[in-house]
Design a protein around this motif. Structure first.
Motif, mmCIF file in Angstrom:
data_model
loop_
_atom_site.group_PDB
_atom_site.id
_atom_site.type_symbol
_atom_site.label_atom_id
_atom_site.label_comp_id
_atom_site.label_asym_id
_atom_site.label_seq_id
_atom_site.Cartn_x
_atom_site.Cartn_y
_atom_site.Cartn_z
ATOM 1 N N LEU A 1 0.919 -1.316 -0.077
ATOM 2 C CA LEU A 1 0.146 0.031 0.117
ATOM 3 C C LEU A 1 0.875 1.268 0.023
ATOM 4 C CD1 LEU A 1 -2.846 -0.987 2.400
ATOM 5 C CD2 LEU A 1 -2.691 -1.269 -0.127
ATOM 6 N N VAL A 2 2.214 1.127 0.347
ATOM 7 C CA VAL A 2 3.024 2.412 0.479
ATOM 8 C C VAL A 2 3.675 2.354 -0.706
ATOM 9 C CG1 VAL A 2 5.125 3.471 1.317
ATOM 10 C CG2 VAL A 2 3.163 2.457 3.056
ATOM 11 N N ALA A 3 4.333 1.092 -1.336
ATOM 12 C CA ALA A 3 4.990 1.168 -2.729
ATOM 13 C C ALA A 3 4.378 1.475 -3.960
ATOM 14 C CB ALA A 3 5.723 -0.138 -2.718
ATOM 15 N N TYR A 4 3.248 0.668 -4.005
ATOM 16 C CA TYR A 4 2.748 0.924 -5.363
ATOM 17 C C TYR A 4 2.257 2.591 -5.573
ATOM 18 C CZ TYR A 4 1.397 -4.065 -5.733
ATOM 19 O OH TYR A 4 1.474 -5.376 -5.998
ATOM 20 N N PRO A 5 1.807 3.430 -4.897
ATOM 21 C CA PRO A 5 1.295 4.683 -5.408
ATOM 22 C C PRO A 5 2.715 5.429 -5.776
ATOM 23 C CG PRO A 5 0.096 4.077 -3.228
ATOM 24 C CD PRO A 5 1.160 3.042 -3.539
ATOM 25 N N ILE A 6 3.703 5.312 -5.174
ATOM 26 C CA ILE A 6 4.967 6.000 -5.316
ATOM 27 C C ILE A 6 5.568 5.299 -6.551
ATOM 28 C CG2 ILE A 6 7.398 6.666 -4.614
ATOM 29 C CD1 ILE A 6 6.466 5.894 -1.701
ATOM 30 N N GLN A 7 5.589 4.251 -6.839
ATOM 31 C CA GLN A 7 5.872 3.797 -8.209
ATOM 32 C C GLN A 7 5.053 4.024 -9.365
ATOM 33 O OE1 GLN A 7 5.524 -0.740 -7.068
ATOM 34 N NE2 GLN A 7 7.776 -0.815 -8.431
ATOM 35 N N ALA A 8 3.596 4.405 -9.143
ATOM 36 C CA ALA A 8 2.823 5.016 -10.063
ATOM 37 C C ALA A 8 3.269 6.150 -10.490
ATOM 38 C CB ALA A 8 1.359 4.604 -9.725
ATOM 39 N N ALA A 9 3.461 7.177 -9.630
ATOM 40 C CA ALA A 9 3.861 8.495 -9.720
ATOM 41 C C ALA A 9 5.269 8.662 -10.541
ATOM 42 C CB ALA A 9 4.024 9.245 -8.312
ATOM 43 N N ALA A 10 6.165 7.759 -10.363
ATOM 44 C CA ALA A 10 7.478 7.894 -11.128
ATOM 45 C C ALA A 10 7.145 7.205 -12.427
ATOM 46 C CB ALA A 10 8.519 6.712 -10.257
ATOM 47 N N ALA A 11 6.379 6.238 -12.725
ATOM 48 C CA ALA A 11 6.037 5.807 -14.070
ATOM 49 C C ALA A 11 5.366 6.834 -14.867
ATOM 50 C CB ALA A 11 5.191 4.500 -13.872
ATOM 51 N N LEU A 12 4.292 7.778 -14.033
ATOM 52 C CA LEU A 12 3.594 8.731 -14.798
ATOM 53 C C LEU A 12 4.647 10.157 -15.227
ATOM 54 C CD1 LEU A 12 0.898 9.898 -15.960
ATOM 55 C CD2 LEU A 12 0.673 10.892 -13.469
ATOM 56 N N ALA A 13 5.772 10.022 -14.191
ATOM 57 C CA ALA A 13 6.621 11.134 -14.361
ATOM 58 C C ALA A 13 7.445 10.790 -15.680
ATOM 59 C CB ALA A 13 7.656 11.436 -13.255
ATOM 60 N N LEU A 14 7.795 9.847 -15.942
ATOM 61 C CA LEU A 14 8.553 9.252 -17.064
ATOM 62 C C LEU A 14 7.973 9.449 -18.269
ATOM 63 C CD1 LEU A 14 11.135 7.835 -18.215
ATOM 64 C CD2 LEU A 14 9.987 5.636 -17.778
ATOM 65 N N ALA A 15 6.312 9.204 -18.325
ATOM 66 C CA ALA A 15 5.492 9.115 -19.599
ATOM 67 C C ALA A 15 5.593 10.815 -19.889
ATOM 68 C CB ALA A 15 4.182 8.616 -19.137
ATOM 69 N N LEU A 16 5.307 11.620 -18.800
ATOM 70 C CA LEU A 16 5.099 12.959 -19.178
ATOM 71 C C LEU A 16 6.386 13.598 -19.622
ATOM 72 C CD1 LEU A 16 3.205 14.135 -15.844
ATOM 73 C CD2 LEU A 16 2.495 13.856 -18.226
ATOM 74 N N GLU A 17 7.761 13.257 -18.989
ATOM 75 C CA GLU A 17 8.977 13.703 -19.645
ATOM 76 C C GLU A 17 8.975 13.175 -21.090
ATOM 77 O OE1 GLU A 17 11.525 15.277 -18.543
ATOM 78 O OE2 GLU A 17 10.214 15.851 -16.763
ATOM 79 N N LEU A 18 8.697 11.876 -21.377
ATOM 80 C CA LEU A 18 8.746 11.486 -22.900
ATOM 81 C C LEU A 18 7.745 12.404 -23.787
ATOM 82 C CD1 LEU A 18 9.008 7.631 -22.076
ATOM 83 C CD2 LEU A 18 10.824 9.113 -23.584
ATOM 84 N N ARG A 19 6.557 12.437 -23.270
ATOM 85 C CA ARG A 19 5.624 13.343 -24.147
ATOM 86 C C ARG A 19 6.114 14.745 -24.363
ATOM 87 N NH1 ARG A 19 0.421 12.219 -24.781
ATOM 88 N NH2 ARG A 19 -0.486 13.508 -26.705
ATOM 89 N N ALA A 20 6.731 15.410 -23.399
ATOM 90 C CA ALA A 20 7.188 16.638 -23.472
ATOM 91 C C ALA A 20 8.351 16.713 -24.282
ATOM 92 C CB ALA A 20 7.118 17.379 -22.316
ATOM 93 N N GLY A 21 9.394 15.563 -24.497
ATOM 94 C CA GLY A 21 10.540 15.643 -25.433
ATOM 95 C C GLY A 21 11.647 16.142 -24.533
ATOM 96 N N THR A 22 11.162 16.195 -22.879
ATOM 97 C CA THR A 22 12.540 16.840 -22.374
ATOM 98 C C THR A 22 13.394 15.661 -21.554
ATOM 99 O OG1 THR A 22 10.961 16.872 -20.509
ATOM 100 C CG2 THR A 22 11.259 18.886 -21.963
ATOM 101 N N LEU A 23 13.288 14.375 -21.746
ATOM 102 C CA LEU A 23 13.703 13.396 -21.010
ATOM 103 C C LEU A 23 15.469 13.355 -21.401
ATOM 104 C CD1 LEU A 23 13.361 10.887 -19.291
ATOM 105 C CD2 LEU A 23 13.178 9.301 -21.122
ATOM 106 N N THR A 24 15.879 13.236 -20.544
ATOM 107 C CA THR A 24 17.316 13.118 -20.670
ATOM 108 C C THR A 24 17.934 11.882 -19.898
ATOM 109 O OG1 THR A 24 17.999 14.258 -18.594
ATOM 110 C CG2 THR A 24 17.650 15.645 -20.363
ATOM 111 N N VAL A 25 19.260 11.467 -20.646
ATOM 112 C CA VAL A 25 19.722 10.170 -19.627
ATOM 113 C C VAL A 25 19.878 10.072 -18.260
ATOM 114 C CG1 VAL A 25 21.801 8.651 -19.536
ATOM 115 C CG2 VAL A 25 20.955 9.753 -21.880
#
Length: 421
Positions: free
Chosen positions: A98-122
């Motif tokens: 119950l603690v780990a899943y929401p934080i993982q979901a937020a990190a995955a969403l951040a990755l998606a948003l960075e990719l969508r914006a074209g700002t993802l760096t290594v």
């Protein structure tokens, strides 16, 4: 502690070693909830892994960044032994999910948003990979304990085989879906799907009780130390021999996903369209083997499986690149490799879960994984040098030879050959 490999048979041998038992297994509500949450998380991870490896390779055009991604993941997973005492000390393991899943979901969403914006760096990519991997340590440790909490010992092999099959089946969906998202949407779609599936896993974890009767009450440091004491003395001989083989095998079992990635890029004109298919066939072999082997409940033949599975996998790996031009042969070989890896994994962890009490299982599983993880981390970090120095055919031959050597080493160790529960 008695030697698990030499434990006497259960009083009711026929009941303990019977085949099947599917109706009883699938009527267990807690087991079904555990399957649901673990399958959603596993499917999400499969979608994510397709996207992140393809993305990492595409950022530079070589295996360096892909190797760094896997190196971070393996390195963090290797550190599970440091957090395992915390999981063992939790009376209800559901709290960890119950603690780990929401934080993982937020990190995955951040990755998606960075990719969508074209700002993802290594660096950002590697940082998010680290966060997701660290939290997966906690989730994985809970998954290692859960079957023993919700099931009787006599159903563990069947359950582990079925769970492995279902997990691989959901991974097939994940890999296929991830490949489709990669082709039609791009890597951002895979990261977003991972976030959604983690939230579904969270919803299924809410009603799941994973409480144990007695959690360790000693300090974290003492709990950590107690987890390693099982490796000492005569009783610890099977664990020590298994750890020795894991150190060797762990190096080579980390490499097939990268080998498949390299084959997709070097042997096919449109790698994005074929990569998901190759990984799906590889996963399908693991799914089928889990159901078949689990049904026969080979509790008294764990050691035999630890010898035969890498032997068969190694032979298939040696043939993979020479026959990669033939679609049917490639599919059969990839399925065979996936089956061999899955059979060995199920045998190893079914033995651990059946041989030790639930309040120790996070530590036992994570301590064993330390040896696999260290070797796997070294493997993925050195893969760029290995692949460039010997080429794709030599790389495949190296991995296949490593599997065969692992089979020979297991056959040479008496406590490992006799392993059963």
């Amino acid at each position: 502690m008695p030697d698990p490999a030499d434990a006497p048979p259960a009083p009711d041998e026929a009941l303990e070693l019977r085949r099947g038992g599917w109706r009883e297994l699938l009527s267990n509500r807690r087991y079904l909830l555990y399957l649901g949450t673990s399958s959603c998380a596993g499917a999400g991870y499969a979608v994510y892994s397709v996207a992140v490896l393809f993305l990492a390779y595409g950022l530079t055009g070589n295996l360096l960044v892909a190797g760094l991604v896997l190196g971070i993941e393996y390195g963090v997973y290797t550190g599970t032994f440091l957090i395992a005492p915390l999981v063992d000390r939790a009376r209800d393991k559901r709290t960890v999910l119950l603690v780990a899943y929401p934080i993982q979901a937020a990190a995955a969403l951040a990755l998606a948003l960075e990719l969508r914006a074209g700002t993802l760096t290594v660096p950002v990519l590697l940082g998010l990979v680290f966060v997701l991997a660290l939290l997966w340590d906690f989730v994985w440790a809970v998954f290692m304990v859960s079957p023993r909490v919700v099931l009787p010992t006599r159903q563990l092999y069947l359950a582990d085989g079925f769970s492995s099959a279902l997990s691989v089946g959901t991974q097939i969906g994940g890999y296929s879906g991830g490949g489709a998202l990669l082709y039609f949407v791009g890597p951002a779609g895979g990261a977003a799907a991972y976030a959604v599936l983690l939230l579904l896993a969270l919803a299924l974890a809410v009603p799941l009780s994973l409480a144990i009767e007695r959690a360790p009450t000693a300090s974290v440091r003492a709990t950590f130390r107690q987890g390693w004491e099982a490796f000492r003395g005569v009783a610890g001989r099977p664990l020590r021999q298994l750890a020795a083989v894991e150190t060797w095998y762990g190096f080579f079992v980390a490499l097939p996903p990268l080998l498949i990635t390299a084959i997709a890029y070097e042997r096919f004109p449109h790698p994005a369209s074929v990569y998901g298919v190759l990984v799906t066939v590889y996963a399908l072999g693991g799914s089928g083997s889990g159901i078949v082997v689990g049904h026969f409940n080979p509790r008294r033949a764990v050691g035999t499986i630890l010898v035969l599975a890498p032997l068969l996998g190694g032979a298939a790996l040696l043939l993979l690149v020479p026959l990669s031009g033939a679609a049917i042969a490639t599919a059969l070989l990839l399925a065979g490799i996936g089956a061999a890896i899955s059979m060995r994994y199920t045998a190893k962890y079914a033995w651990v879960q059946g041989s030790y009490p639930p309040e120790t299982l996070a530590r036992m599983s994570a301590n064993l994984y330390l040896f696999t993880g260290v070797a796997g981390t070294l493997a993925v970090l050195s893969v760029g040098t290995l692949a460039s120095g010997i080429g794709l055919p030599g790389f495949a031959a190296l991995v296949g030879g490593g599997f065969l050597a692992a089979a020979a080493l297991a056959a040479a160790l008496p406590a490992l050959r006799r392993m059963r529960f």
